[in-house]
Design a protein around this motif. Structure first.
Motif, PDB file in Angstrom:
ATOM      1  N   UNK A 154       0.848  -1.186   0.000  1.00 30.17           N
ATOM      2  CA  UNK A 154       0.000   0.000   0.000  1.00 30.17           C
ATOM      3  C   UNK A 154       0.889   1.242   0.000  1.00 30.17           C
ATOM      4  N   UNK A 155       0.485   2.238  -0.773  1.00 28.58           N
ATOM      5  CA  UNK A 155       1.248   3.475  -0.881  1.00 28.58           C
ATOM      6  C   UNK A 155       2.345   3.434  -1.925  1.00 28.58           C
ATOM      7  N   UNK A 156       2.652   2.249  -2.430  1.00 24.91           N
ATOM      8  CA  UNK A 156       3.730   2.111  -3.400  1.00 24.91           C
ATOM      9  C   UNK A 156       3.348   2.614  -4.793  1.00 24.91           C
ATOM     10  N   UNK A 157       4.330   3.168  -5.472  1.00 27.95           N
ATOM     11  CA  UNK A 157       4.125   3.617  -6.848  1.00 27.95           C
ATOM     12  C   UNK A 157       4.095   2.415  -7.780  1.00 27.95           C
ATOM     13  N   UNK A 158       3.211   2.441  -8.764  1.00 27.80           N
ATOM     14  CA  UNK A 158       3.095   1.364  -9.742  1.00 27.80           C
ATOM     15  C   UNK A 158       2.843   1.963 -11.120  1.00 27.80           C
ATOM     16  N   UNK A 159       3.054   1.131 -12.118  1.00 31.59           N
ATOM     17  CA  UNK A 159       2.634   1.456 -13.474  1.00 31.59           C
ATOM     18  C   UNK A 159       1.545   0.456 -13.825  1.00 31.59           C
ATOM     19  N   UNK A 160       0.376   0.979 -14.214  1.00 31.02           N
ATOM     20  CA  UNK A 160      -0.723   0.127 -14.670  1.00 31.02           C
ATOM     21  C   UNK A 160      -0.561  -0.047 -16.171  1.00 31.02           C
ATOM     22  N   UNK A 161      -0.975  -1.199 -16.678  1.00 28.94           N
ATOM     23  CA  UNK A 161      -1.008  -1.375 -18.129  1.00 28.94           C
ATOM     24  C   UNK A 161      -2.068  -2.422 -18.467  1.00 28.94           C
ATOM     25  N   UNK A 162      -2.547  -2.339 -19.706  1.00 26.03           N
ATOM     26  CA  UNK A 162      -3.488  -3.339 -20.200  1.00 26.03           C
ATOM     27  C   UNK A 162      -3.416  -3.373 -21.708  1.00 26.03           C
ATOM     28  N   UNK A 163      -3.684  -4.535 -22.257  1.00 28.83           N
ATOM     29  CA  UNK A 163      -3.683  -4.700 -23.713  1.00 28.83           C
ATOM     30  C   UNK A 163      -4.877  -3.959 -24.308  1.00 28.83           C
TER      31      UNK A 163
END
Length: 172
Positions: A154-163
């Protein structure tokens, strides 16, 4: 070789035991199709929201973008996404449905990913077979379901992606 009609409000059960599904809303048929089509290609906001967990993203189609793809601009945050344009119907689609299971989360952003968007983990909930994340992104929040082996903080930076093919334009 027996036809049976089974009425239920349990979407998972309906998808698991049926060859064909009819989704009704207020006495009217919203969609008829195979369980796979109902889940992967809902035709209306009601079906997308009623069958399975979908993120509904308001916006509009702004232009074609190559081989059966279109560019979709979200109403909030000015984000442009590349999505399948099979039912763009003269750019009248005003909503995008994106299943929570079809979004990938990456702790690092160093890859070339389709529809890559920066976000952060707002909340994480362990459900046994999957982890459900509430992810903050520039256009609000998305629900993302990932296998329990993909534990992010929780609180962590992420990159979302989807096809692009995993997002569905809904009719206006």
């Amino acid at each position: 070789d027996i036809t049976a009609l089974y009425v239920t409000h349990d979407q998972e059960e309906a998808l698991a035991i049926s060859d064909r599904v009819i989704v009704m809303n207020a006495g009217h048929i919203e969609q008829i199709g195979t369980p796979e089509a109902m889940y992967n290609r809902p035709e209306s906001r009601f079906v997308a929201d009623f069958v399975g967990a979908a993120n509904l993203i308001p916006g509009r189609v702004i232009e074609p973008d190559g081989d059966d793809l279109v560019r979709f601009r979200t109403d909030v945050g000015g984000i442009v996404l590349r999505v399948a344009g099979g039912n763009a119907e003269n750019s009248t689609a005003t909503m995008l449905a994106l299943r929570s299971a079809y979004i990938t989360l990456h702790a690092d952003a160093g890859r070339n990913l389709p529809n890559a968007i920066a976000g952060s983990i707002h909340r994480r909930m362990f459900h046994g077979d999957f982890i459900q994340y509430v992810v903050d992104w520039p256009a609000g929040q998305l629900i993302v379901r990932r296998p329990p082996t993909e534990m992010l903080e929780e609180g962590g930076a992420v990159t979302l992606s989807f096809a692009p093919g995993n997002a569905v334009l809904l009719r206006a």
